[in-house]
Design a protein around this motif. Structure first.
Motif, PDB file in Angstrom:
ATOM      1  N   LEU A 136     -10.653  17.408 -12.402  1.00 54.29           N
ATOM      2  CA  LEU A 136     -10.411  18.726 -11.777  1.00 54.29           C
ATOM      3  C   LEU A 136      -8.836  19.141 -12.235  1.00 54.29           C
ATOM      4  CD1 LEU A 136     -11.237  21.116  -9.569  1.00 54.29           C
ATOM      5  CD2 LEU A 136      -9.688  19.694  -8.044  1.00 54.29           C
ATOM      6  N   VAL A 137      -9.116  20.411 -12.905  1.00 49.64           N
ATOM      7  CA  VAL A 137      -7.931  21.272 -13.161  1.00 49.64           C
ATOM      8  C   VAL A 137      -7.633  22.232 -12.477  1.00 49.64           C
ATOM      9  CG1 VAL A 137      -6.701  22.433 -15.243  1.00 49.64           C
ATOM     10  CG2 VAL A 137      -8.182  20.340 -15.598  1.00 49.64           C
ATOM     11  N   VAL A 138      -6.544  22.408 -11.789  1.00 47.15           N
ATOM     12  CA  VAL A 138      -6.135  23.526 -10.820  1.00 47.15           C
ATOM     13  C   VAL A 138      -4.939  24.088 -11.432  1.00 47.15           C
ATOM     14  CG1 VAL A 138      -5.282  24.006  -8.573  1.00 47.15           C
ATOM     15  CG2 VAL A 138      -6.790  22.113  -9.011  1.00 47.15           C
ATOM     16  N   HIS A 139      -4.886  25.396 -11.415  1.00 54.20           N
ATOM     17  CA  HIS A 139      -3.874  26.127 -12.099  1.00 54.20           C
ATOM     18  C   HIS A 139      -3.463  27.371 -11.371  1.00 54.20           C
ATOM     19  CE1 HIS A 139      -1.418  25.577 -15.789  1.00 54.20           C
ATOM     20  NE2 HIS A 139      -1.076  26.553 -15.327  1.00 54.20           N
ATOM     21  N   GLY A 140      -2.524  27.871 -11.314  1.00 49.92           N
ATOM     22  CA  GLY A 140      -2.211  29.244 -10.470  1.00 49.92           C
ATOM     23  C   GLY A 140      -1.994  30.259 -11.611  1.00 49.92           C
ATOM     24  N   ARG A 141      -2.608  31.296 -11.366  1.00 45.36           N
ATOM     25  CA  ARG A 141      -2.777  32.545 -12.202  1.00 45.36           C
ATOM     26  C   ARG A 141      -1.397  33.269 -12.236  1.00 45.36           C
ATOM     27  NH1 ARG A 141      -7.164  34.481 -14.264  1.00 45.36           N
ATOM     28  NH2 ARG A 141      -8.499  33.841 -12.563  1.00 45.36           N
ATOM     29  N   ALA A 142      -0.515  32.897 -11.264  1.00 45.83           N
ATOM     30  CA  ALA A 142       0.664  33.698 -11.457  1.00 45.83           C
ATOM     31  C   ALA A 142       1.767  32.479 -11.777  1.00 45.83           C
ATOM     32  CB  ALA A 142       1.266  34.058  -9.616  1.00 45.83           C
ATOM     33  N   ASP A 143       1.384  31.361 -12.630  1.00 42.62           N
ATOM     34  CA  ASP A 143       2.221  30.602 -12.965  1.00 42.62           C
ATOM     35  C   ASP A 143       2.932  31.177 -14.274  1.00 42.62           C
ATOM     36  OD1 ASP A 143       3.734  28.312 -13.894  1.00 42.62           O
ATOM     37  OD2 ASP A 143       2.103  27.011 -13.542  1.00 42.62           O
ATOM     38  N   PRO A 144       4.289  31.465 -14.241  1.00 44.32           N
ATOM     39  CA  PRO A 144       5.005  31.944 -15.494  1.00 44.32           C
ATOM     40  C   PRO A 144       5.498  30.478 -16.287  1.00 44.32           C
ATOM     41  CG  PRO A 144       6.379  31.924 -13.760  1.00 44.32           C
ATOM     42  CD  PRO A 144       5.079  31.328 -13.080  1.00 44.32           C
ATOM     43  N   PHE A 145       5.757  29.300 -15.705  1.00 46.85           N
ATOM     44  CA  PHE A 145       6.252  28.107 -16.432  1.00 46.85           C
ATOM     45  C   PHE A 145       5.172  27.524 -17.478  1.00 46.85           C
ATOM     46  CE2 PHE A 145       8.137  24.264 -16.850  1.00 46.85           C
ATOM     47  CZ  PHE A 145       9.623  24.428 -16.980  1.00 46.85           C
ATOM     48  N   PHE A 146       4.072  27.118 -16.852  1.00 42.61           N
ATOM     49  CA  PHE A 146       3.121  26.997 -17.709  1.00 42.61           C
ATOM     50  C   PHE A 146       2.009  27.952 -17.216  1.00 42.61           C
ATOM     51  CE2 PHE A 146       4.289  22.103 -17.026  1.00 42.61           C
ATOM     52  CZ  PHE A 146       5.156  22.192 -18.193  1.00 42.61           C
ATOM     53  N   PRO A 147       1.701  29.012 -18.176  1.00 40.56           N
ATOM     54  CA  PRO A 147       0.856  30.067 -17.875  1.00 40.56           C
ATOM     55  C   PRO A 147      -0.750  29.291 -17.840  1.00 40.56           C
ATOM     56  CG  PRO A 147       2.505  30.905 -19.073  1.00 40.56           C
ATOM     57  CD  PRO A 147       2.555  29.428 -18.942  1.00 40.56           C
ATOM     58  N   LEU A 198     -12.529  23.808 -13.786  1.00 39.34           N
ATOM     59  CA  LEU A 198     -11.422  24.518 -13.748  1.00 39.34           C
ATOM     60  C   LEU A 198     -11.582  25.390 -12.576  1.00 39.34           C
ATOM     61  CD1 LEU A 198      -8.454  25.645 -14.799  1.00 39.34           C
ATOM     62  CD2 LEU A 198     -10.052  27.429 -15.870  1.00 39.34           C
ATOM     63  N   LEU A 199     -10.124  25.306 -11.561  1.00 40.47           N
ATOM     64  CA  LEU A 199     -10.138  26.017 -10.382  1.00 40.47           C
ATOM     65  C   LEU A 199      -8.688  26.700 -10.475  1.00 40.47           C
ATOM     66  CD1 LEU A 199     -10.723  26.682  -7.508  1.00 40.47           C
ATOM     67  CD2 LEU A 199      -9.537  24.505  -6.888  1.00 40.47           C
ATOM     68  N   VAL A 200      -9.005  27.915 -10.453  1.00 44.64           N
ATOM     69  CA  VAL A 200      -7.690  29.079 -10.800  1.00 44.64           C
ATOM     70  C   VAL A 200      -7.511  29.785  -9.571  1.00 44.64           C
ATOM     71  CG1 VAL A 200      -6.810  30.924 -11.883  1.00 44.64           C
ATOM     72  CG2 VAL A 200      -8.151  29.300 -13.270  1.00 44.64           C
ATOM     73  N   LEU A 201      -6.422  29.629  -8.950  1.00 44.06           N
ATOM     74  CA  LEU A 201      -6.054  30.219  -7.593  1.00 44.06           C
ATOM     75  C   LEU A 201      -4.955  31.281  -8.153  1.00 44.06           C
ATOM     76  CD1 LEU A 201      -5.234  26.959  -5.504  1.00 44.06           C
ATOM     77  CD2 LEU A 201      -7.297  28.224  -5.614  1.00 44.06           C
ATOM     78  N   ASP A 202      -5.521  32.545  -7.544  1.00 37.21           N
ATOM     79  CA  ASP A 202      -4.870  33.664  -7.860  1.00 37.21           C
ATOM     80  C   ASP A 202      -3.546  33.890  -7.405  1.00 37.21           C
ATOM     81  OD1 ASP A 202      -7.070  34.496  -9.483  1.00 37.21           O
ATOM     82  OD2 ASP A 202      -8.097  35.832  -7.915  1.00 37.21           O
ATOM     83  N   ASP A 203      -3.146  33.367  -5.997  1.00 33.64           N
ATOM     84  CA  ASP A 203      -1.823  33.507  -5.469  1.00 33.64           C
ATOM     85  C   ASP A 203      -1.094  32.487  -5.865  1.00 33.64           C
ATOM     86  OD1 ASP A 203      -3.086  31.830  -4.138  1.00 33.64           O
ATOM     87  OD2 ASP A 203      -2.559  32.762  -2.259  1.00 33.64           O
ATOM     88  N   MET A 204      -1.229  31.483  -6.601  1.00 33.65           N
ATOM     89  CA  MET A 204      -0.289  30.373  -6.791  1.00 33.65           C
ATOM     90  C   MET A 204       0.294  30.504  -8.068  1.00 33.65           C
ATOM     91  SD  MET A 204      -1.855  26.356  -7.430  1.00 33.65           S
ATOM     92  CE  MET A 204      -1.165  25.300  -8.682  1.00 33.65           C
ATOM     93  N   GLY A 205       1.581  30.109  -8.112  1.00 34.94           N
ATOM     94  CA  GLY A 205       2.626  30.071  -9.188  1.00 34.94           C
ATOM     95  C   GLY A 205       2.548  28.637  -9.662  1.00 34.94           C
ATOM     96  N   THR A 206       3.830  28.044  -9.837  1.00 36.20           N
ATOM     97  CA  THR A 206       3.989  26.691 -10.056  1.00 36.20           C
ATOM     98  C   THR A 206       3.751  25.626  -9.128  1.00 36.20           C
ATOM     99  OG1 THR A 206       6.373  26.703  -9.558  1.00 36.20           O
ATOM    100  CG2 THR A 206       5.692  27.462 -11.834  1.00 36.20           C
TER     101      THR A 206
END
Length: 279
Positions: free
Chosen positions: A227-238, A254-262
């Motif tokens: 499972l790959v989880v990533h924040g759409r608002a992540d500026p460190f590892f986009p 892939l699970l992309v969370l729109d309101d998640m950053g790093t």
């Protein structure tokens, strides 16, 4: 919380759930508190034994000299495999966040018999430093704003908490959650050495260890559910970094969370736990 000796070092750990349930091992990125309490508790309530731990030179784990670490990325990966054995388990689902996600990737590649599933959060398939040409690198404007700020007095608890909260918005994170986590990290730092506090708060030790050889070309070898989880608002590892991981690991989703950053947000714990339990 307790200390467990594995691979010749003491690793600070915290345990949730029953000792005879299937093990989920969560790699700190760099301290264990990057994994929210609510997520750990949710996994444990679903019949999992959850153990989160601090990497070397962080939190309650063996801390020698964070500015001059005498180990490599593959030593940290070996720590994870050895910890599974020290905990008395045959195998474990492995999770890593940020730099801990790099440790988790290498651990799963180097010790395939030890890890039965993989969760990678807010990370990328290459080590700290310049990204591959096809991967989005750190957002330059955000990095300029983030690293141009004056550093706090690392021995001042309130100043460290305020520094973390002020930087959270730049990273797409919740300022109050960042403040609370920084205070908890500060409180459990076993030394009043400013360098140790800085290492715990910023994870800068990772920029000083040898991460060779590369492992991205080996991701196709992974034969476990991922499972790959990533924040759409992540500026460190986009988010393109998470997309690349999910594309290159054969059994990944892939699970992309729109309101998640790093950082993993407390509010997303139920959704992420459900996805991890579905592996």
């Amino acid at each position: 919380m307790t200390s467990v000796r594995a691979n010749g070092v003491e690793l600070g750990t915290e345990h949730f759930g029953r000792a005879d349930d299937p093990l989920i091992l969560l790699v700190g990125g760099t301290t264990m508190l990057t994994w929210p309490d609510g997520l750990c508790a949710r996994l444990a309530s679903a019949g999992r034994r959850v153990v989160r731990y601090d990497l070397r030179d962080c939190g309650a784990s063996t801390t020698l000299d964070p500015e001059n670490p005498g180990y490599e990325l593959r030593d940290l990966a070996a720590d994870a495999a050895a910890l599974v054995e020290a905990l008395g388990a045959r195998s474990a689902q492995l999770g890593g966040i940020g730099v801990g996600g790099m440790v988790a990737q290498v651990a799963a590649l180097d010790h395939p018999e030890t890890f039965s599933a993989l969760t990678l959060v807010g990370t990328r398939p290459v080590a700290p430093g310049p990204a591959d040409a096809d991967l989005p690198d750190h957002d330059p404007a955000v990095m300029s704003a983030l690293f141009s700020r004056p550093l706090p007095d690392w021995t001042d608890r309130d100043a460290v908490a305020a520094f973390a909260a002020a930087g959270a918005g730049l990273l797409g994170n919740d300022p109050e959650q960042a403040r609370a986590t920084a205070v908890r990290i500060w409180d459990r730092t076993p030394s009043n050495d400013p360098a140790v506090h800085a290492a715990n708060q910023l994870g800068m030790v990772f920029s000083r260890i040898d991460c060779a050889p590369r492992w991205r070309h080996r991701l196709g070898e992974l034969g476990v559910p991922a499972l790959v989880v990533h924040g759409r608002a992540d500026p460190f590892f986009p988010v393109g970094n998470g997309e690349a991981l999910a594309a290159e690991i054969p059994s990944a989703r892939l699970l992309v969370l729109d309101d998640m950053g790093t950082a993993l947000r407390d509010s997303a714990s139920d959704r992420i736990a459900a996805a991890m339990l579905d592996l």
